[in-house]
Each structure stands twice: as C-alpha cells, then as structure tokens.
Design an enzyme around this catalytic site. Structure first.
Site, PDB file in Angstrom:
ATOM      1  N   CYS A  35     -32.222  45.304 -36.492  1.00  0.00           N
ATOM      2  CA  CYS A  35     -32.676  46.528 -35.860  1.00  0.00           C
ATOM      3  C   CYS A  35     -31.474  47.160 -35.175  1.00  0.00           C
ATOM      4  O   CYS A  35     -30.749  46.479 -34.447  1.00  0.00           O
ATOM      5  CB  CYS A  35     -33.740  46.217 -34.820  1.00  0.00           C
ATOM      6  SG  CYS A  35     -35.084  45.256 -35.483  1.00  0.00           S
ATOM      7  N   HIS A  60     -40.779  40.754 -41.477  1.00  0.00           N
ATOM      8  CA  HIS A  60     -39.634  40.946 -40.587  1.00  0.00           C
ATOM      9  C   HIS A  60     -39.758  39.983 -39.411  1.00  0.00           C
ATOM     10  O   HIS A  60     -40.857  39.677 -38.952  1.00  0.00           O
ATOM     11  CB  HIS A  60     -39.575  42.392 -40.105  1.00  0.00           C
ATOM     12  CG  HIS A  60     -38.962  43.314 -41.120  1.00  0.00           C
ATOM     13  ND1 HIS A  60     -38.270  44.442 -40.796  1.00  0.00           N
ATOM     14  CD2 HIS A  60     -38.925  43.234 -42.480  1.00  0.00           C
ATOM     15  CE1 HIS A  60     -37.841  45.033 -41.905  1.00  0.00           C
ATOM     16  NE2 HIS A  60     -38.228  44.335 -42.936  1.00  0.00           N
ATOM     17  N   ASN A  78     -35.026  41.433 -41.320  1.00  0.00           N
ATOM     18  CA  ASN A  78     -35.627  40.689 -42.416  1.00  0.00           C
ATOM     19  C   ASN A  78     -35.611  39.181 -42.181  1.00  0.00           C
ATOM     20  O   ASN A  78     -34.693  38.649 -41.555  1.00  0.00           O
ATOM     21  CB  ASN A  78     -34.845  40.982 -43.700  1.00  0.00           C
ATOM     22  CG  ASN A  78     -35.107  42.377 -44.230  1.00  0.00           C
ATOM     23  OD1 ASN A  78     -36.236  42.700 -44.585  1.00  0.00           O
ATOM     24  ND2 ASN A  78     -34.086  43.210 -44.242  1.00  0.00           N
ATOM     25  N   ARG A 115     -29.511  45.439 -50.704  1.00  0.00           N
ATOM     26  CA  ARG A 115     -30.068  46.789 -50.593  1.00  0.00           C
ATOM     27  C   ARG A 115     -30.673  46.998 -49.195  1.00  0.00           C
ATOM     28  O   ARG A 115     -30.132  47.720 -48.360  1.00  0.00           O
ATOM     29  CB  ARG A 115     -31.126  47.020 -51.688  1.00  0.00           C
ATOM     30  CG  ARG A 115     -31.494  48.482 -51.901  1.00  0.00           C
ATOM     31  CD  ARG A 115     -32.543  49.021 -50.949  1.00  0.00           C
ATOM     32  NE  ARG A 115     -33.768  48.217 -50.944  1.00  0.00           N
ATOM     33  CZ  ARG A 115     -34.732  48.371 -50.052  1.00  0.00           C
ATOM     34  NH1 ARG A 115     -34.623  49.286 -49.094  1.00  0.00           N
ATOM     35  NH2 ARG A 115     -35.809  47.587 -50.072  1.00  0.00           N
ATOM     36  N   ASP A 116     -31.773  46.318 -48.904  1.00  0.00           N
ATOM     37  CA  ASP A 116     -32.474  46.513 -47.628  1.00  0.00           C
ATOM     38  C   ASP A 116     -31.602  46.089 -46.455  1.00  0.00           C
ATOM     39  O   ASP A 116     -31.620  46.705 -45.381  1.00  0.00           O
ATOM     40  CB  ASP A 116     -33.761  45.686 -47.668  1.00  0.00           C
ATOM     41  CG  ASP A 116     -34.725  46.009 -46.534  1.00  0.00           C
ATOM     42  OD1 ASP A 116     -34.493  46.977 -45.800  1.00  0.00           O
ATOM     43  OD2 ASP A 116     -35.716  45.272 -46.391  1.00  0.00           O
ATOM     44  N   HIS A 133     -43.315  40.606 -47.477  1.00  0.00           N
ATOM     45  CA  HIS A 133     -42.011  41.082 -46.978  1.00  0.00           C
ATOM     46  C   HIS A 133     -42.117  41.135 -45.449  1.00  0.00           C
ATOM     47  O   HIS A 133     -42.544  42.121 -44.879  1.00  0.00           O
ATOM     48  CB  HIS A 133     -41.752  42.470 -47.569  1.00  0.00           C
ATOM     49  CG  HIS A 133     -40.408  43.040 -47.244  1.00  0.00           C
ATOM     50  ND1 HIS A 133     -39.412  43.191 -48.193  1.00  0.00           N
ATOM     51  CD2 HIS A 133     -39.881  43.510 -46.092  1.00  0.00           C
ATOM     52  CE1 HIS A 133     -38.342  43.726 -47.630  1.00  0.00           C
ATOM     53  NE2 HIS A 133     -38.602  43.933 -46.349  1.00  0.00           N
TER      54      HIS A 133
END
Lengths: 317, 317
Positions: free
Chosen positions: B252, B221, B261, B26-27, B219
């Site tokens: 990015c 990055h 991530n 998803r992300d 979460h």
C-alpha cells in the site's frame, strides 16, 4: 464494515468465545534490547487491560541475570496487581521464583518446559527430565496455594537443532506436565515452522491421550506468516485459548522488522470477523500498540496496527 | 524439517495440487513508484518461471498513461514469451488492449471488473454495467481466438466507500462474467478485510449459483494479516487456484512496509507443509525475491523471505 472493524460472518464449528492470553508485556518485551522503564511497562499492562484483555502476562520471576529486561518484576507487579477482573500470570522458573511471586500475591503462575532436549539444554541448561523435576515442587506448591498453573511447552513443532519434533514426543511431555498439576498447557511453535495440518495432527494426538482442546492454548509465531492460519486450524479443533502479543511485539533479533509472536490485533480482526467474542476493543488495543511503538521508537510489525494506525504507528500518540 | 522447508503433514479434505497464479510482475510492480527497467522485469519473470511457477502474469495492455510502470508491455512481452510450459497472462482492459496482446501472440488474457459501483467508477470511470459492456466484445473475441480468459473481480468483500459488499451482489457480477465467457474468475479482496467465514459464505453462494470452486481463484490481500487464513478456508472449500505475489510485492502506498498481496513464499510454505504440490522450489523463489528487493532497494514484506533470506533480503544477491 465500520471503519476499523471487519464484517462479521460466522463460520460453522468454531467456538463462540476465545480467551486471548496476552503475552506482549512479558514475552514481547523480554526480547527488547534497551531496558524499558518500569512505569512504561505498568502503563502498557494497564492499557491492555483497558482494551478488554482479561489475561495479561505481566512479568517473569526468573533470575535477573537471565533476563535483565524483567529484573524489575518486584517493582512492576504491585503497580498493576489491583486491576479489576484481569488475570496477571507471571513466569516462575523454580521455587525461588514461586516464593517471590507468592510474596507479591500473584494468583496465576506459569512454568516453561521444552519438548526437545536441545532447547531444554539451551534455555534451561537441563535435560527435559531435570527441568520437569525442577518444576514438580513449584507446581505442587502453587496448586496447594490455590494458584492456577500454566505449563508452557516450547518447540512443539520444529526445533532449530533437531528438526521436526515427533508428535508422540510432544504428547509425552504434555502428559507429564498435566500429571504434575498444570491446568493449562500452552503449545509453542517457537520457531514458527508449523502449518495447519501439523497443528491438527498434534491436537488430535493430545485428545487421544486424554488432554482435551479446552485444556490447551496455542502459541504461534509468525516467522513464516503461518500463525493465523494455524490458529484457524486450532479453533476448528476446539481450542478456545490463544496466545498473542499486542502489536506483534517480540521480534527475532536477527531480522529487525521480522515478527515473532502472532499480533493480537491480527488475531482479533480474524476472531471478530468470525463473530467470535473476545471482549477486546480493537481500536483501543491498536492505540495501545501505537503508543508502545512510540515508546520503543520503531513501528509495530502487526499488519493490522500498520493498516489502522497508519503512519502514526511509530510515533508517540 | 530440512532447512528452509516446513515439515509435511497433510490435512484431510484439501486439494492434492494448487496452481499458483503469480501476480508479482504485474500487480506487484504496477504499484512501484520508480520505473523498473524492462530488462529487470524480464529477468524477474524468467526467474519466477525457473522457480517452478507455471502461471506468471506478465504485464498489462492498459493505456500507458493509466499505468506508466507497465508502458513497456510491447517491449517486455517478447522478451519472456518463449518460456517453456509457462502461461503468461496479460491484462486487457478493452479491444485496443486485446489487439495489442493478440499482435504479440499472447495466449492468456484477463479483464478486470468491480463488484461495486464505487470502485468501477474510481478504477474504470464507468458503471459496473458499462464496464461489463466494454468487456463483452473483448471476451468474445479472445474466446474466438482460442485464448483463455480470466475475469478479475475487485472488492468482493469490502469496499472503502461502500463498506461490506453483499454476497448476492458479488455473485451477480460473477454470473455475468461467466456468461460473457470468462473461464476463470479471480475473487479479489482488494482492501484485505475478509475473514475466513466470509470467504466460505461467498464460495458457498457461488456454488449454489452454479459456479464451482474449480472455476475460481482467490486473490487475498494481507492488509490485516488475514490472507493465509482466508486461503486455508478457500482450500477447505475446494478452490485450487490461488493468486499471490513473489515477496509480497505490491504494498500500500501509504504505509511503506505494509503489504498488499499475499506473499507467494508464505503461501508456498503453508501449501508444502500441508503436502500440497505446487511445483515451486521455495529456495529459488526466495532467492528471486531477495534479488528483486535488491533491484528495488528495499526489503521484501514477506515473512518467509525475511526469515529465509535474512539480512540479505534487501541487498543485491
């Protein structure tokens, strides 16, 4: 945060100041395929010093046929040796190397040993005992000349031939390097397999053997992305000297963009975020890595350099 | 170590088991420029489950015009929903999204809020208050249907418009998400600026506000390479749920190979090295990321995938 600087939030139990032992100009460049011009190397060292790094490993006095990239040590060293307040350690594998370093006025030297027999054989063509015997007169003479002597120890966590390296084996070689007269030992995770618990266990065992964290440096490779987490574990254990390579220079030859050494910029981001003083100007350091990436013709593997340097990170600045 | 596995050395005070909340499908994929075929997404989710991941965020029921990449949520979800023992959370931004998720039998949903007004405006076109008001009936109805509800909170450390985000501000929004009925909160470092002391401070403040570490996920990055060090700090504080993206998917857009991530493989390497159980087979997971990199036509930014997958990491396997 100010653009390009993390927000500062100290964590309890960490050192107030960390000395970064910058290895990009030696450990980083020695893996480059194309020979880098001596003047570019000198400019790199000067820029690193201007960015605030106080220990910049400059070159190696190994035999030129071993590391052709560093065959210009005699030409390079005088170009940078006048830098004010900057230590410029050089590698010396044997007495001949020490002679060359002394002749040029080097004040800081390093020998490089292995914690495993396999790597001693591969890298030095000697047993661990034979390598230590070769270093003994080097260290003795260097100390007599008032030089500081660092002992690098490779394969402190895992070895590609032998697998996991027993902690006791590493401690034993560390003790012998200390007994020779090394005043600082740099613990190398040469293949990047360490994780934080392993780091803590080794540092604990060294402390129990009478080698305090303040006499140690850690030298982590980011092969599996673990270098900064391992560094945090080392800081929590009292280590105050950390090896790193500007821009993450020193990639593994088999994976073009994979990284070898911990990138100095990623380290500085964490340290400054933790409120730990390094004396480094992150903006100037990043600009230096962007400039060098332009010289080398490929982008820096450092996450921070890519984020701060953006698309410019592989162009001439 | 066995090839491809770190040596296991536990560290005191860490959890025995960590649940990885896998966000790659998803992300990760939602940032891909080219639309990924639905069958490839389904295969990705299935392979992640076969690699031992027990929570695989599958897709998002946002309006297709917001995230065209995930416009196939209705087609994808039935292809994967029968996976045994695997939770498949889906994002639901509003009641319409919840209706769609409920119609397909989703059992786990997530809403996504912002700790800052700037990002709430940019991402949701609402104030923080308006966004929470929009989520209130979503969470209430989801709980009534017996669903688990995760609340994502973006910009918990820094915000590109506002700079550092005060810890109290993050705590206040977290409390409101808890009061709405969210049973898990995922603290997002959306721009990757956090460092370990900042993580510890936020977790401490949340604990003092009555939100225990066991109700939280982190979460991170990897924009500045800090994700794994920050994760270590979170584990030391008792967090047992960590978000990560297979292969570090979710870069990015402005820096082609920069990572967004935390890579699941890098996380698993550290956790297994620390003796923390995840249920994940690192070899199968890496093979999955190598396979997906082949589908996407570019290498994975994960250090571990590059090291273990080698040159194959951007080729079809």
């Amino acid at each position: 945060m100010t653009a390009g600087l993390p927000m500062t939030v100290p964590a309890p139990g960490l050192p107030a100041r960390v000395r970064i032992h910058e290895v990009g100009a030696r450990d980083g460049l020695q893996n480059e395929q194309g020979v880098v011009p001596t003047e570019v190397k000198a400019e790199f060292v000067r820029r690193l010093a201007e960015a605030g790094l106080t220990t910049v490993e400059a070159t190696s006095f190994v035999h030129p046929k071993w590391v052709p990239q560093l065959a210009d040590a005699e030409q390079l060293f005088p170009l940078v040796s006048g830098l004010d307040g900057v230590r410029l350690p050089v590698l010396v594998p044997n007495e001949r190397g020490l002679d060359r370093a002394l002749a040029l006025g080097a004040r800081d030297v390093a020998v490089f040993a292995s914690a495993t027999e396999s790597f001693a054989r591969a890298n030095l063509n000697r047993t661990v005992d034979e390598a230590l015997a070769m270093f003994a007169p080097v260290v003795t003479r260097a100390v007599e000349h008032g030089l500081s002597v660092r002992g690098y120890l490779s394969m402190c966590f895992g070895d590609p031939w032998e697998g996991p390296v027993p902690v006791e084996q590493v401690v034993a070689v560390c003790r012998r390097l200390r007994d020779l007269g090394c005043d600082e030992l740099s613990l190398g995770d040469t293949i990047g397999v360490a994780t934080p618990g392993h780091v803590t266990r080794l540092l604990t065992a060294l402390g129990e053997a009478g080698i305090p964290a303040t006499a140690l440096a850690v030298h982590f490779h980011d092969t599996y992305g673990q270098a900064l987490a391992n560094t945090l574990a080392a800081l929590q254990h009292g280590v105050t000297t950390v090896d790193a390579s500007a821009g993450g220079l020193g990639g593994c030859p088999y994976a073009k963009s994979a990284t070898g050494n911990l990138a100095t910029e990623d380290l500085v981001w964490m340290l400054h975020g933790l409120g730990i003083d390094t004396g480094v100007d992150l903006g100037r350091l990043t600009a230096t890595s962007v400039w060098l990436a332009g010289q080398l013709g490929r982008p820096s593997p450092s996450r921070t350099v890519r984020a701060l340097g953006g698309a410019a990170s592989h162009k001439e600045s």
